[in-house]
Design a protein around this motif. Structure first.
Motif, PDB file in Angstrom:
ATOM      1  N   GLY A   1       0.798  -1.232   0.000  1.00  0.00           N
ATOM      2  CA  GLY A   1       0.000   0.000   0.000  1.00  0.00           C
ATOM      3  C   GLY A   1       0.828   1.279   0.000  1.00  0.00           C
ATOM      4  N   TYR A   2       2.160   1.153   0.132  1.00  0.00           N
ATOM      5  CA  TYR A   2       3.013   2.353   0.066  1.00  0.00           C
ATOM      6  C   TYR A   2       3.227   2.787  -1.395  1.00  0.00           C
ATOM      7  N   ASP A   3       2.485   2.157  -2.286  1.00  0.00           N
ATOM      8  CA  ASP A   3       2.477   2.552  -3.705  1.00  0.00           C
ATOM      9  C   ASP A   3       1.046   2.997  -4.009  1.00  0.00           C
TER      10      ASP A   3
ATOM     11  N   LEU B   1       1.214   9.496   5.393  1.00  0.00           N
ATOM     12  CA  LEU B   1       1.321  10.452   4.294  1.00  0.00           C
ATOM     13  C   LEU B   1       2.537  10.028   3.462  1.00  0.00           C
ATOM     14  N   VAL B   2       2.264   9.416   2.314  1.00  0.00           N
ATOM     15  CA  VAL B   2       3.346   8.849   1.495  1.00  0.00           C
ATOM     16  C   VAL B   2       3.469   9.699   0.244  1.00  0.00           C
ATOM     17  N   VAL B   3       4.272  10.747   0.328  1.00  0.00           N
ATOM     18  CA  VAL B   3       4.330  11.687  -0.787  1.00  0.00           C
ATOM     19  C   VAL B   3       5.738  11.853  -1.355  1.00  0.00           C
TER      20      VAL B   3
ATOM     21  N   ALA C   1      17.231   1.789  -1.671  1.00  0.00           N
ATOM     22  CA  ALA C   1      16.776   1.447  -0.320  1.00  0.00           C
ATOM     23  C   ALA C   1      16.611  -0.059  -0.168  1.00  0.00           C
ATOM     24  N   PHE C   2      16.478  -0.755  -1.301  1.00  0.00           N
ATOM     25  CA  PHE C   2      16.194  -2.192  -1.237  1.00  0.00           C
ATOM     26  C   PHE C   2      17.255  -3.006  -1.987  1.00  0.00           C
ATOM     27  N   PRO C   3      18.480  -3.053  -1.456  1.00  0.00           N
ATOM     28  CA  PRO C   3      19.512  -3.809  -2.162  1.00  0.00           C
ATOM     29  C   PRO C   3      19.095  -5.270  -2.305  1.00  0.00           C
TER      30      PRO C   3
ATOM     31  N   PHE D   1       8.656   0.782  -9.288  1.00  0.00           N
ATOM     32  CA  PHE D   1       7.251   1.128  -9.550  1.00  0.00           C
ATOM     33  C   PHE D   1       6.758   2.234  -8.613  1.00  0.00           C
ATOM     34  N   GLN D   2       7.703   2.895  -7.928  1.00  0.00           N
ATOM     35  CA  GLN D   2       7.365   4.023  -7.056  1.00  0.00           C
ATOM     36  C   GLN D   2       8.157   5.268  -7.477  1.00  0.00           C
ATOM     37  N   PRO D   3       7.786   5.882  -8.605  1.00  0.00           N
ATOM     38  CA  PRO D   3       8.529   7.070  -9.065  1.00  0.00           C
ATOM     39  C   PRO D   3       8.433   8.207  -8.041  1.00  0.00           C
TER      40      PRO D   3
ATOM     41  N   PHE E   1      -0.361  13.095  10.702  1.00  0.00           N
ATOM     42  CA  PHE E   1       0.218  12.177   9.737  1.00  0.00           C
ATOM     43  C   PHE E   1       1.488  11.523  10.267  1.00  0.00           C
ATOM     44  N   ARG E   2       1.642  10.267   9.890  1.00  0.00           N
ATOM     45  CA  ARG E   2       2.964   9.650   9.991  1.00  0.00           C
ATOM     46  C   ARG E   2       3.568   9.906   8.610  1.00  0.00           C
ATOM     47  N   VAL E   3       4.624  10.689   8.565  1.00  0.00           N
ATOM     48  CA  VAL E   3       5.151  11.112   7.268  1.00  0.00           C
ATOM     49  C   VAL E   3       6.233  10.137   6.830  1.00  0.00           C
ATOM     50  N   ASP E   4       5.969   9.501   5.695  1.00  0.00           N
ATOM     51  CA  ASP E   4       6.835   8.447   5.177  1.00  0.00           C
ATOM     52  C   ASP E   4       8.128   9.016   4.602  1.00  0.00           C
ATOM     53  N   ALA E   5       9.232   8.353   4.913  1.00  0.00           N
ATOM     54  CA  ALA E   5      10.495   8.589   4.198  1.00  0.00           C
ATOM     55  C   ALA E   5      10.862  10.068   4.056  1.00  0.00           C
ATOM     56  N   VAL E   6      10.817  10.817   5.151  1.00  0.00           N
ATOM     57  CA  VAL E   6      10.956  12.280   5.079  1.00  0.00           C
ATOM     58  C   VAL E   6      12.234  12.759   4.365  1.00  0.00           C
TER      59      VAL E   6
ATOM     60  N   GLY F   1       7.467  11.939  11.929  1.00  0.00           N
ATOM     61  CA  GLY F   1       8.294  11.672  10.755  1.00  0.00           C
ATOM     62  C   GLY F   1       9.138  10.413  10.844  1.00  0.00           C
ATOM     63  N   GLU F   2       9.186   9.716   9.703  1.00  0.00           N
ATOM     64  CA  GLU F   2      10.144   8.617   9.561  1.00  0.00           C
ATOM     65  C   GLU F   2      11.455   9.224   9.078  1.00  0.00           C
ATOM     66  N   VAL F   3      12.357   9.441  10.015  1.00  0.00           N
ATOM     67  CA  VAL F   3      13.648  10.062   9.707  1.00  0.00           C
ATOM     68  C   VAL F   3      14.728   9.190  10.344  1.00  0.00           C
TER      69      VAL F   3
ATOM     70  N   ASN G   1       8.839  -2.163  14.036  1.00  0.00           N
ATOM     71  CA  ASN G   1       7.797  -1.565  13.199  1.00  0.00           C
ATOM     72  C   ASN G   1       7.447  -2.528  12.080  1.00  0.00           C
ATOM     73  N   HIS G   2       6.750  -2.033  11.065  1.00  0.00           N
ATOM     74  CA  HIS G   2       6.260  -2.901   9.990  1.00  0.00           C
ATOM     75  C   HIS G   2       7.335  -3.227   8.970  1.00  0.00           C
ATOM     76  N   ASP G   3       8.481  -2.545   9.038  1.00  0.00           N
ATOM     77  CA  ASP G   3       9.564  -2.815   8.094  1.00  0.00           C
ATOM     78  C   ASP G   3      10.559  -3.801   8.695  1.00  0.00           C
ATOM     79  N   GLU G   4      11.712  -3.926   8.044  1.00  0.00           N
ATOM     80  CA  GLU G   4      12.763  -4.719   8.677  1.00  0.00           C
ATOM     81  C   GLU G   4      13.237  -3.982   9.924  1.00  0.00           C
TER      82      GLU G   4
ATOM     83  N   VAL H   1       6.432  -9.962   9.071  1.00  0.00           N
ATOM     84  CA  VAL H   1       5.803  -9.464  10.309  1.00  0.00           C
ATOM     85  C   VAL H   1       4.436  -8.837  10.045  1.00  0.00           C
ATOM     86  N   ARG H   2       3.922  -9.015   8.837  1.00  0.00           N
ATOM     87  CA  ARG H   2       2.652  -8.356   8.486  1.00  0.00           C
ATOM     88  C   ARG H   2       1.521  -9.371   8.367  1.00  0.00           C
ATOM     89  N   THR H   3       1.548 -10.374   9.203  1.00  0.00           N
ATOM     90  CA  THR H   3       0.533 -11.427   9.166  1.00  0.00           C
ATOM     91  C   THR H   3      -0.730 -10.952   9.887  1.00  0.00           C
TER      92      THR H   3
HETATM   93  C1  GLC Z   1       8.885   3.643   4.252  1.00  0.00           C
HETATM   94  C2  GLC Z   1       7.893   2.606   4.715  1.00  0.00           C
HETATM   95  C3  GLC Z   1       8.121   1.340   3.944  1.00  0.00           C
HETATM   96  C4  GLC Z   1       7.958   1.614   2.468  1.00  0.00           C
HETATM   97  C5  GLC Z   1       8.861   2.753   2.039  1.00  0.00           C
HETATM   98  C6  GLC Z   1       8.479   3.235   0.668  1.00  0.00           C
HETATM   99  O1  GLC Z   1      10.181   3.306   4.568  1.00  0.00           O
HETATM  100  O2  GLC Z   1       7.998   2.426   6.092  1.00  0.00           O
HETATM  101  O3  GLC Z   1       7.269   0.307   4.350  1.00  0.00           O
HETATM  102  O4  GLC Z   1       8.289   0.478   1.722  1.00  0.00           O
HETATM  103  O5  GLC Z   1       8.740   3.867   2.886  1.00  0.00           O
HETATM  104  O6  GLC Z   1       7.244   3.899   0.744  1.00  0.00           O
END
Ligand code: GLC
Length: 565
Positions: free
Chosen positions: A77-79, A114-116, A155-157, A181-183, A211-216, A257-259, A324-327, A409-411
């Motif tokens: 859903g982050y896309d 808020l994923v902007v 971010a995803f080696p 797929f996330q320009p 908002f929880r602000v994504d990837a600030v 913020g996610e910083v 959290n929900h990530d690694e 961890v997202r079960t």
């Molecule tokens: C953040 C989210 C992560 C997502 C990434 C791209 O790091 O926490 O789950 O994959 O941003 O939106």
């Protein structure tokens, strides 16, 4: 302005509710995996609205909803393909508003992701942008003829090789800090900035409190934007303008913020001394050092990480979390420290990801040892800041390693011991994600049985929530690390106009006696997590005994003390 304790006016109870986030208990969940009400295998807003009372019972005060917007769902859903809607699998805007209203009625504020930094490549803006170099939306994204000479690392080696993707049709590359797929949106374009504000305004109008602000840092970063395509002189100024916008629209909304940056960079993201940037930031460095401390059975890495936090203006706050929900990223540790944590908690390759993180939940990492798990949660609720829980932590859910990567961890939430853990009536093959199997399956770990068991983790977490909420000094007070001789023990005080608390946590399996000598003779301290009290001796010393992985919270009983214990 940074205010020291002495210049702060005596805190009134209204201050704590105006700056509600300083003493909030945040709970993060994904609607998709929480409760399926219509039986199609996917959690939905209607299901969530039926669990608001459960969340109220737990005592949380702020619900953070992970992305629930229309999405191709290739990154949980982050896309996002539409910022102004609800993914039809989860319900519709009416269902969303019901959740916000019901939560508010139970004293729970709702914040949304808020994923902007980026959209989905299926977003109409990007489809238009990539259709032609002359598209009115071309400059909404970051296009170049050639990638820069030294592109940022992905971010995803292992999953992506570059942050630039060639697009055949128009013969240019676009920037994607995350998946291809996330320009990335181009925030140097004023039209994009206007739209981001509009998105925020929309959800505020529907009742969210921020908002929880994504990837600030990625969102603000304008590297890669070609000269002539607009530049932001100082991207942090843009953050300040979002803060100002938020303040104009709402007197109580926050940006969390996610910083994940070095200590030296954090204060500027809060807006510096003016506190006009992010309201809160996750303490990634504290979290990583917590795991190093656990691995070494030595409190000093965590103590050092806490000591190095910049001092924040009063309106700001740290968000503490253990998972959290990530690694579980360990990127801010040295390679040697990271290996220590891997060796202790995720020795197998299938438990690790991206060379820097762990995909397990806390319980299995600590081999289900209830003493150690409780010590960690006791810390989460007593470290200076605001605690953030990830759904399922309150019952000690495990992970699904077979699922692999961050999905592990997202079960689905485990409500009962019934089929699908009470999450859904759909056939198992139709579930949004498979249930955890084995020792952490719903048969062994579920809400229903723990609600009836006073000794359960669920009850323990409820007690921590209750004590935390009644201890405003944790969120507001000045933090001091206490000198004491046990390296395995973290001893700290939180003190302010609300009062003074002392907390001790033992990272070792061996019992310890902690002697602290900071007080006047005959000062009484009441235990907050069990019956009892202790009084300082004639030299003002306290001897506190701790079991292996033991923990205690104590409150100093002041003259004319009126607080309840
Ligand atoms: C953040 C989210 C992560 C997502 C990434 C791209 O790091 O926490 O789950 O994959 O941003 O939106």
């Amino acid at each position: 302005m940074v205010q020291s304790a002495s210049t702060v006016l005596r805190m009134r109870i209204t201050d704590t509710s105006d700056l509600w986030w300083k003493t909030a208990v945040v709970y993060c969940l994904d609607v998709e995996t929480y409760l399926d009400w219509n039986g199609d295998g996917t959690g939905d807003f209607e299901g969530l609205s039926h669990r608001i009372d459960y969340l109220a019972e737990l005592g949380i005060t702020c619900l953070w909803l992970m992305p629930f917007y229309p999405t191709p769902n290739r990154d949980d859903g982050y896309d996002i393909s539409d910022y102004y809607g609800v993914d039809p699998r989860l319900g519709h805007l009416g269902d969303f508003v019901e959740v916000v209203r019901t939560a508010r009625d139970r004293g729970i504020r709702v914040i949304v992701d808020l994923v902007v930094n980026h959209t989905s490549d299926q977003h109409p803006w990007f489809k238009a942008s990539r259709s032609s170099r002359d598209s009115a939306y071309r400059d909404w994204y970051v296009w170049r003829d050639e990638p820069p000479e030294h592109p940022e690392a992905t971010a995803f080696p292992g999953e992506e090789t570059s942050t630039w993707q060639f697009d055949e049709k128009t013969g240019q590359y676009y920037l994607h800090n995350f998946y291809h797929f996330q320009p990335d949106l181009n925030v140097t374009n004023p039209l994009v900035r206007d739209e981001v504000a509009k998105v925020m305004g929309f959800w505020l109008q529907l009742g969210v409190t921020g908002f929880r602000v994504d990837a600030v840092p990625f969102f603000l970063d304008t590297e890669g934007v070609e000269p002539g395509h607009g530049q932001l002189k100082n991207p942090l100024e843009y953050l300040k303008s979002l803060h100002a916008f938020l303040e104009r629209r709402s007197g109580e909304a926050i940006m969390l913020g996610e910083v994940n940056l070095a200590r030296s960079k954090q204060l500027s993201y809060f807006g510096g001394e003016d506190a006009d940037g992010l309201t809160m930031q996750f303490d990634f460095i504290g979290m990583q050092n917590l795991f190093l401390s656990l691995a070494r059975q030595d409190a000093r890495p965590l103590a050092a990480a806490l000591a190095k936090r910049p001092v924040l203006p009063q309106a700001n706050q740290w968000a503490n979390f253990v998972r959290n929900h990530d690694e579980l990223t360990l990127d801010k540790l040295t390679p040697k420290q990271r290996d220590e944590v891997f060796a202790a908690f995720a020795p197998d390759a299938d438990e690790q990801i991206y060379g820097r993180g762990i995909i397990r939940r806390l319980g299995p990492m600590l081999l289900g040892d209830p003493r150690r798990i409780r010590m960690v949660y006791s810390l989460l609720f007593s470290m200076p800041g605001t605690p953030v829980l990830f759904y399922g932590q309150e019952i000690g859910m495990g992970e699904d390693l077979a699922r692999g990567d961050r999905e592990a961890v997202r079960t689905p939430m485990q409500w009962t011991h019934d089929a699908n853990g009470g999450f859904s009536d759909a056939p198992a093959s139709k579930l949004a994600a498979p249930m955890v199997s084995g020792g952490y399956s719903p048969e062994h770990v579920n809400v229903a049985s723990q609600r009836h068991d006073q000794d359960s983790l669920l009850h323990f977490i409820r007690r921590l929530v209750e004590r935390y909420r009644a201890s405003a000094e944790i969120g507001w007070g000045d933090f001091t690390l206490l000198d004491q001789p046990n390296n395995s023990v973290l001893a700290h005080t939180m003190s302010g106009d609300e009062g003074r608390m002392l907390a001790v946590h033992n990272f070792s399996a061996e019992p310890a006696v902690v002697t602290v000598a900071l007080y006047a003779p005959d000062t009484r301290f009441v235990d907050l997590l069990r019956d009892g009290s202790v009084t300082t001796d004639t030299r003002g010393r306290l001897d506190l005994s701790l079991e292996g992985y033991g923990y205690r919270w104590l409150r100093q009983v002041g003259p004319n003390e009126k607080r309840l214990f």
